[in-house]
Design a protein around this motif. Structure first.
Motif, PDB file in Angstrom:
ATOM      1  N   UNK A 290       0.844  -1.302  -0.046  1.00  0.00           N
ATOM      2  CA  UNK A 290      -0.073  -0.074   0.470  1.00  0.00           C
ATOM      3  C   UNK A 290       0.561   1.388   0.336  1.00  0.00           C
ATOM      4  N   UNK A 291       1.808   1.193   0.702  1.00  0.00           N
ATOM      5  CA  UNK A 291       2.796   2.549   0.829  1.00  0.00           C
ATOM      6  C   UNK A 291       3.560   3.232  -0.238  1.00  0.00           C
ATOM      7  N   UNK A 292       4.184   1.808  -1.264  1.00  0.00           N
ATOM      8  CA  UNK A 292       5.310   2.601  -2.253  1.00  0.00           C
ATOM      9  C   UNK A 292       3.858   2.313  -3.004  1.00  0.00           C
ATOM     10  N   UNK A 293       2.446   2.083  -3.305  1.00  0.00           N
ATOM     11  CA  UNK A 293       1.571   2.537  -4.340  1.00  0.00           C
ATOM     12  C   UNK A 293       1.062   3.997  -4.415  1.00  0.00           C
ATOM     13  N   UNK A 294       1.144   4.510  -2.816  1.00  0.00           N
ATOM     14  CA  UNK A 294       0.677   6.299  -2.647  1.00  0.00           C
ATOM     15  C   UNK A 294       2.373   6.562  -2.887  1.00  0.00           C
ATOM     16  N   UNK A 295       3.741   6.375  -2.482  1.00  0.00           N
ATOM     17  CA  UNK A 295       4.721   6.815  -3.177  1.00  0.00           C
ATOM     18  C   UNK A 295       4.199   7.184  -4.786  1.00  0.00           C
ATOM     19  N   UNK A 296       4.470   5.937  -5.143  1.00  0.00           N
ATOM     20  CA  UNK A 296       4.227   5.775  -6.543  1.00  0.00           C
ATOM     21  C   UNK A 296       3.580   6.657  -7.179  1.00  0.00           C
ATOM     22  N   UNK A 297       1.446   6.700  -6.752  1.00  0.00           N
ATOM     23  CA  UNK A 297       1.477   7.780  -7.382  1.00  0.00           C
ATOM     24  C   UNK A 297       1.061   9.418  -6.712  1.00  0.00           C
ATOM     25  N   UNK A 298       2.384   9.717  -5.529  1.00  0.00           N
ATOM     26  CA  UNK A 298       2.379  10.321  -5.019  1.00  0.00           C
ATOM     27  C   UNK A 298       1.400  11.720  -4.312  1.00  0.00           C
ATOM     28  N   UNK A 299       0.778   9.999  -3.902  1.00  0.00           N
ATOM     29  CA  UNK A 299      -0.026  10.359  -2.904  1.00  0.00           C
ATOM     30  C   UNK A 299       0.375  10.601  -1.433  1.00  0.00           C
ATOM     31  N   UNK A 300       1.843  10.119  -0.953  1.00  0.00           N
ATOM     32  CA  UNK A 300       2.808   9.262  -0.187  1.00  0.00           C
ATOM     33  C   UNK A 300       4.094  10.413  -0.287  1.00  0.00           C
ATOM     34  N   UNK A 301       4.305  11.263  -0.365  1.00  0.00           N
ATOM     35  CA  UNK A 301       6.093  11.431  -0.317  1.00  0.00           C
ATOM     36  C   UNK A 301       6.674  11.365   0.691  1.00  0.00           C
ATOM     37  N   UNK A 302       8.356  10.881   0.207  1.00  0.00           N
ATOM     38  CA  UNK A 302       9.488  10.940   1.121  1.00  0.00           C
ATOM     39  C   UNK A 302      10.829  11.256   0.619  1.00  0.00           C
ATOM     40  N   UNK A 303      11.718  10.979   1.618  1.00  0.00           N
ATOM     41  CA  UNK A 303      12.678  12.374   1.016  1.00  0.00           C
ATOM     42  C   UNK A 303      13.727  10.592   1.112  1.00  0.00           C
ATOM     43  N   UNK A 304      15.094  11.043  -0.059  1.00  0.00           N
ATOM     44  CA  UNK A 304      16.139  10.132   0.107  1.00  0.00           C
ATOM     45  C   UNK A 304      16.633   9.052   0.931  1.00  0.00           C
ATOM     46  N   UNK A 305      16.672   9.566   2.695  1.00  0.00           N
ATOM     47  CA  UNK A 305      16.735   8.736   3.409  1.00  0.00           C
ATOM     48  C   UNK A 305      15.500   7.518   3.925  1.00  0.00           C
ATOM     49  N   UNK A 306      13.969   8.501   3.945  1.00  0.00           N
ATOM     50  CA  UNK A 306      13.180   7.628   4.227  1.00  0.00           C
ATOM     51  C   UNK A 306      13.291   6.609   2.739  1.00  0.00           C
ATOM     52  N   UNK A 307      13.634   7.200   1.431  1.00  0.00           N
ATOM     53  CA  UNK A 307      13.495   5.418   1.187  1.00  0.00           C
ATOM     54  C   UNK A 307      14.742   4.814   1.391  1.00  0.00           C
ATOM     55  N   UNK A 308      15.179   5.678   1.074  1.00  0.00           N
ATOM     56  CA  UNK A 308      16.496   4.077   1.661  1.00  0.00           C
ATOM     57  C   UNK A 308      16.141   2.966   2.954  1.00  0.00           C
ATOM     58  N   UNK A 309      16.065   4.473   4.241  1.00  0.00           N
ATOM     59  CA  UNK A 309      15.455   3.501   5.484  1.00  0.00           C
ATOM     60  C   UNK A 309      14.200   1.938   4.781  1.00  0.00           C
ATOM     61  N   UNK A 310      13.225   2.858   4.050  1.00  0.00           N
ATOM     62  CA  UNK A 310      12.211   1.416   4.081  1.00  0.00           C
ATOM     63  C   UNK A 310      13.172   0.391   2.776  1.00  0.00           C
ATOM     64  N   UNK A 311      14.127   0.727   2.591  1.00  0.00           N
ATOM     65  CA  UNK A 311      14.031  -0.380   1.311  1.00  0.00           C
ATOM     66  C   UNK A 311      14.833  -0.890   2.347  1.00  0.00           C
ATOM     67  N   UNK A 312      15.855  -0.673   2.877  1.00  0.00           N
ATOM     68  CA  UNK A 312      16.799  -1.310   4.193  1.00  0.00           C
ATOM     69  C   UNK A 312      16.025  -2.255   4.980  1.00  0.00           C
ATOM     70  N   UNK A 313      14.873  -1.997   5.121  1.00  0.00           N
ATOM     71  CA  UNK A 313      13.631  -2.436   6.206  1.00  0.00           C
ATOM     72  C   UNK A 313      13.147  -3.529   5.714  1.00  0.00           C
ATOM     73  N   UNK A 314      12.367  -4.184   4.049  1.00  0.00           N
ATOM     74  CA  UNK A 314      11.657  -4.193   2.900  1.00  0.00           C
ATOM     75  C   UNK A 314      12.800  -5.110   3.044  1.00  0.00           C
ATOM     76  N   UNK A 315      14.409  -5.343   2.664  1.00  0.00           N
ATOM     77  CA  UNK A 315      15.261  -6.166   2.978  1.00  0.00           C
ATOM     78  C   UNK A 315      15.525  -7.005   3.792  1.00  0.00           C
ATOM     79  N   UNK A 316      15.216  -6.715   4.531  1.00  0.00           N
ATOM     80  CA  UNK A 316      15.859  -7.132   6.290  1.00  0.00           C
ATOM     81  C   UNK A 316      13.912  -8.270   6.906  1.00  0.00           C
TER      82      UNK A 316
END
Length: 90
Positions: A40-66
């Motif tokens: 849900x989150x990544x769809x909202x980011x993709x569609x521009x409903x939610x924005x994230x900083x580069x740091x937030x993006x990196x943190x979410x990706x690291x969490x996702x991999x974990x």
């Protein structure tokens, strides 16, 4: 032993299952709603409903991999952006 009830496993119960065959199953059960929230989150980011900083993006990706690697910390320490979509309809 008599079973008197059942409840969903929580992340706080993982220590009791450490080293057992049930540990992997429990981690997968705990991961499922987090992966659904991530979708849900990544769809909202993709569609521009939610924005994230580069740091937030990196943190979410690291969490996702974990999370994909079933690391216990990823099951208990969830980014705020993801957590808002856990357990409910949005």
């Amino acid at each position: 032993m008599k079973i008197i009830g059942r409840k969903m496993i929580g992340a706080d119960n993982l220590q009791a299952l450490a080293g057992t065959a049930a540990e992997l199953t429990a981690k997968r059960q705990l991961r499922k709603p987090l992966l659904e929230a991530f979708d849900i989150y990544k769809s909202n980011v993709y569609y521009g409903v939610v924005s994230e900083t580069e740091e937030e993006h990196a943190a979410v990706l690291a969490w996702y991999r974990s999370l994909l690697n079933l690391e216990e910390d990823a099951l208990t320490v969830v980014p705020d952006g993801i957590m808002q979509y856990v357990g409910g309809e949005h």
